[in-house]
Scaffold this motif. Structure first.
Motif, PDB file in Angstrom:
ATOM      1  N   ALA A 190      36.717  32.951  46.378  1.00 39.73           N
ATOM      2  CA  ALA A 190      35.655  32.284  45.401  1.00 39.73           C
ATOM      3  C   ALA A 190      34.307  32.779  46.095  1.00 39.73           C
ATOM      4  O   ALA A 190      33.398  32.888  45.014  1.00 39.73           O
ATOM      5  CB  ALA A 190      35.776  30.668  45.598  1.00 39.73           C
ATOM      6  N   SER A 226      46.764  30.189  43.478  1.00 40.49           N
ATOM      7  CA  SER A 226      45.646  29.229  43.787  1.00 40.49           C
ATOM      8  C   SER A 226      44.725  30.239  44.320  1.00 40.49           C
ATOM      9  O   SER A 226      44.927  31.081  45.288  1.00 40.49           O
ATOM     10  CB  SER A 226      45.997  28.137  44.648  1.00 40.49           C
ATOM     11  OG  SER A 226      46.218  28.555  45.846  1.00 40.49           O
ATOM     12  N   GLY A 275      36.520  30.218  35.877  1.00 40.73           N
ATOM     13  CA  GLY A 275      37.846  29.687  36.391  1.00 40.73           C
ATOM     14  C   GLY A 275      38.597  29.259  35.512  1.00 40.73           C
ATOM     15  O   GLY A 275      39.907  29.174  35.697  1.00 40.73           O
ATOM     16  N   GLU A 276      37.939  29.058  34.121  1.00 40.24           N
ATOM     17  CA  GLU A 276      38.866  28.522  33.122  1.00 40.24           C
ATOM     18  C   GLU A 276      39.567  29.485  32.452  1.00 40.24           C
ATOM     19  O   GLU A 276      40.104  29.402  31.186  1.00 40.24           O
ATOM     20  CB  GLU A 276      37.825  27.709  32.215  1.00 40.24           C
ATOM     21  CG  GLU A 276      37.541  26.213  33.260  1.00 40.24           C
ATOM     22  CD  GLU A 276      36.397  25.462  32.409  1.00 40.24           C
ATOM     23  OE1 GLU A 276      35.978  26.009  31.406  1.00 40.24           O
ATOM     24  OE2 GLU A 276      36.210  24.358  32.767  1.00 40.24           O
ATOM     25  N   LEU A 301      40.220  38.224  39.052  1.00 39.62           N
ATOM     26  CA  LEU A 301      40.845  36.913  39.022  1.00 39.62           C
ATOM     27  C   LEU A 301      42.262  37.313  38.832  1.00 39.62           C
ATOM     28  O   LEU A 301      43.107  36.611  39.315  1.00 39.62           O
ATOM     29  CB  LEU A 301      40.351  36.280  37.638  1.00 39.62           C
ATOM     30  CG  LEU A 301      39.137  35.440  37.931  1.00 39.62           C
ATOM     31  CD1 LEU A 301      38.422  35.004  36.286  1.00 39.62           C
ATOM     32  CD2 LEU A 301      39.200  34.398  38.797  1.00 39.62           C
ATOM     33  N   ARG A 319      44.283  35.268  41.711  1.00 35.98           N
ATOM     34  CA  ARG A 319      45.340  33.988  41.369  1.00 35.98           C
ATOM     35  C   ARG A 319      46.586  34.493  41.522  1.00 35.98           C
ATOM     36  O   ARG A 319      47.696  33.798  41.146  1.00 35.98           O
ATOM     37  CB  ARG A 319      44.836  33.836  39.770  1.00 35.98           C
ATOM     38  CG  ARG A 319      43.803  33.083  39.481  1.00 35.98           C
ATOM     39  CD  ARG A 319      43.788  32.664  37.798  1.00 35.98           C
ATOM     40  NE  ARG A 319      42.473  32.360  37.762  1.00 35.98           N
ATOM     41  CZ  ARG A 319      42.268  32.259  36.277  1.00 35.98           C
ATOM     42  NH1 ARG A 319      43.070  32.328  35.211  1.00 35.98           N
ATOM     43  NH2 ARG A 319      41.056  31.884  35.897  1.00 35.98           N
ATOM     44  N   SER A 367      32.737  28.263  37.332  1.00 37.66           N
ATOM     45  CA  SER A 367      33.560  27.231  36.563  1.00 37.66           C
ATOM     46  C   SER A 367      34.186  27.559  35.423  1.00 37.66           C
ATOM     47  O   SER A 367      35.425  27.687  35.144  1.00 37.66           O
ATOM     48  CB  SER A 367      32.601  25.869  36.353  1.00 37.66           C
ATOM     49  OG  SER A 367      33.657  25.107  35.594  1.00 37.66           O
ATOM     50  N   ARG A 413      42.655  23.198  38.804  1.00 36.72           N
ATOM     51  CA  ARG A 413      42.616  23.889  40.148  1.00 36.72           C
ATOM     52  C   ARG A 413      41.871  23.119  41.071  1.00 36.72           C
ATOM     53  O   ARG A 413      42.051  23.379  42.209  1.00 36.72           O
ATOM     54  CB  ARG A 413      41.990  25.247  39.933  1.00 36.72           C
ATOM     55  CG  ARG A 413      42.832  26.230  38.977  1.00 36.72           C
ATOM     56  CD  ARG A 413      42.346  27.822  39.050  1.00 36.72           C
ATOM     57  NE  ARG A 413      43.297  28.510  38.447  1.00 36.72           N
ATOM     58  CZ  ARG A 413      43.206  28.673  37.046  1.00 36.72           C
ATOM     59  NH1 ARG A 413      42.156  28.238  36.287  1.00 36.72           N
ATOM     60  NH2 ARG A 413      44.092  29.731  36.472  1.00 36.72           N
TER      61      ARG A 413
END
Length: 357
Positions: free
Chosen positions: A264, A258, A295-296, A250, A254, A292, A60
């Motif tokens: 964020a 993106s 985000g994963e 999320l 998403r 982070s 990303r």
């Protein structure tokens, strides 16, 4: 009597990700020399550099900055430009950045990892300044620029362009004459290069798997001391508290493939809210690590259902979720088909875990 000059520096960095182990991919900076007695521009200079970060970018993050790993591994490391970067930044009486703690912490970590003295600066965060001023709307760089008639020239984030936009926001907040706030496209038309000035063109990408990276000094693990056990436990407690809510948010964030800055920013507020609720203070590094790790997360229907159950079983999360959900759904005011479908998927997940009436 000599004229009073102000030297203002604005900076932005693009990185391999949000984690404390992540590295800087590119740095953009502007320095303006102003005569404040007449608000005249005396000199304007820029710095735009790209580096081999010594590690792959998170997918990303690569979507945001646009530099593939094959290109980055053929650039010089950050260490080759320490003196240039320090001298450029320290020449400013004030250093401006949007969400300054993010950019300046990354810069400081690069210097510390190399055993070098980081730049001594007085910082100014345009995001915090906008919020303190009580101005309407969101405080993301995109949103503020839209308010003052500026915008990015493309979909990828350029460190030099974002540094210019942050500088423009600063000048607008400080009520400088409007002629200082030129669109970045006009600067490009006047000859300012879009690409970093030290960019080395990579050779053709080889067939098959890429060869191993060369060893770069100050790669991951070289940055300061490792996180101690209590800090890990605190971070896990916060992560476990916010994870169900974050997963559902999320799914919406998403929906267009993106995440934009405002989305964020909202997740950052969620992290801080969980930290305050648990009375566990966190530093900016831990905050970035949490973002982070969020985000994963790979989203699936089963995970959405489990997250909805987690929200429902936590009284505080259940009470606060409608607020977070409404805020995420309304970001940009754009109810695209994909966003509407994501909203409906979240609603369906919540409905699946509600007890039968």
């Amino acid at each position: 009597m000599p004229q009073l000059l102000n030297s203002i520096v604005a900076v932005d960095v693009e990185t391999t990700g949000l984690h404390s182990r992540d590295r800087i991919v590119s740095l953009g900076a502007w320095r303006l020399e102003l005569d404040r007695s007449s608000n005249k521009l005396i000199d304007a200079r820029f710095l735009h550099l790209i580096f081999d970060p010594g590690r792959k970018s998170h997918p990303r993050a690569e979507e945001v900055h646009g530099y593939p790993d094959w290109t980055l591994r053929h650039q010089a490391p950050f260490s080759n430009h320490l003196d240039t970067i320090r001298d450029f930044i320290e020449a400013g009486q004030i250093v401006v950045a949007h969400n300054a703690s993010f950019d300046l912490n990354f810069i400081e970590r690069e210097f510390v990892a190399l055993g070098a003295q980081s730049p001594k600066i007085q910082s100014y965060c345009t995001m915090n300044a906008y919020r303190r001023a009580g101005l309407p709307g969101r405080a993301s760089l995109n949103a503020i620029c839209n308010e003052i008639g500026l915008k990015r020239i493309g979909t990828k984030h350029s460190a030099l362009e974002d540094a210019w936009l942050a500088l423009s926001v600063y000048l607008w907040l400080e009520k400088f004459p409007s002629e200082f706030m030129q669109p970045f496209s006009k600067l490009v038309s006047s000859g300012i290069p879009v690409s970093p000035t030290n960019l080395t063109a990579p050779p053709p990408v080889p067939d098959g798997p890429l060869p191993r990276r060369r060893n770069v000094k100050a790669d991951e693990g070289a940055t300061t001391a490792s996180v101690n056990r209590p800090k890990r436990a605190s971070k896990k407690a916060i992560f476990d508290e916010l994870r169900p809510t974050a997963i559902l948010l999320l799914e919406v964030a998403r929906s267009d493939n993106s995440m934009i800055g405002e989305e964020a920013d909202l997740l950052t507020l969620l992290v801080r809210s969980a930290s305050e609720r648990l009375a566990i203070p966190i530093d900016i590094e831990t905050e970035q690590e949490l973002l982070s790790e969020l985000g994963e997360i790979e989203l699936t229907q089963n995970l959405l259902t489990r997250a909805a159950r987690g929200v429902y079983e936590n009284p505080v999360a259940r009470d606060e979720f409608p607020k977070w959900f409404a805020m995420m759904a309304k970001i940009d005011g754009d109810y695209s088909d994909s966003k509407q479908e994501a909203v409906e998927r979240v609603k369906a997940a919540i409905k699946r875990v509600l007890p039968e009436q």
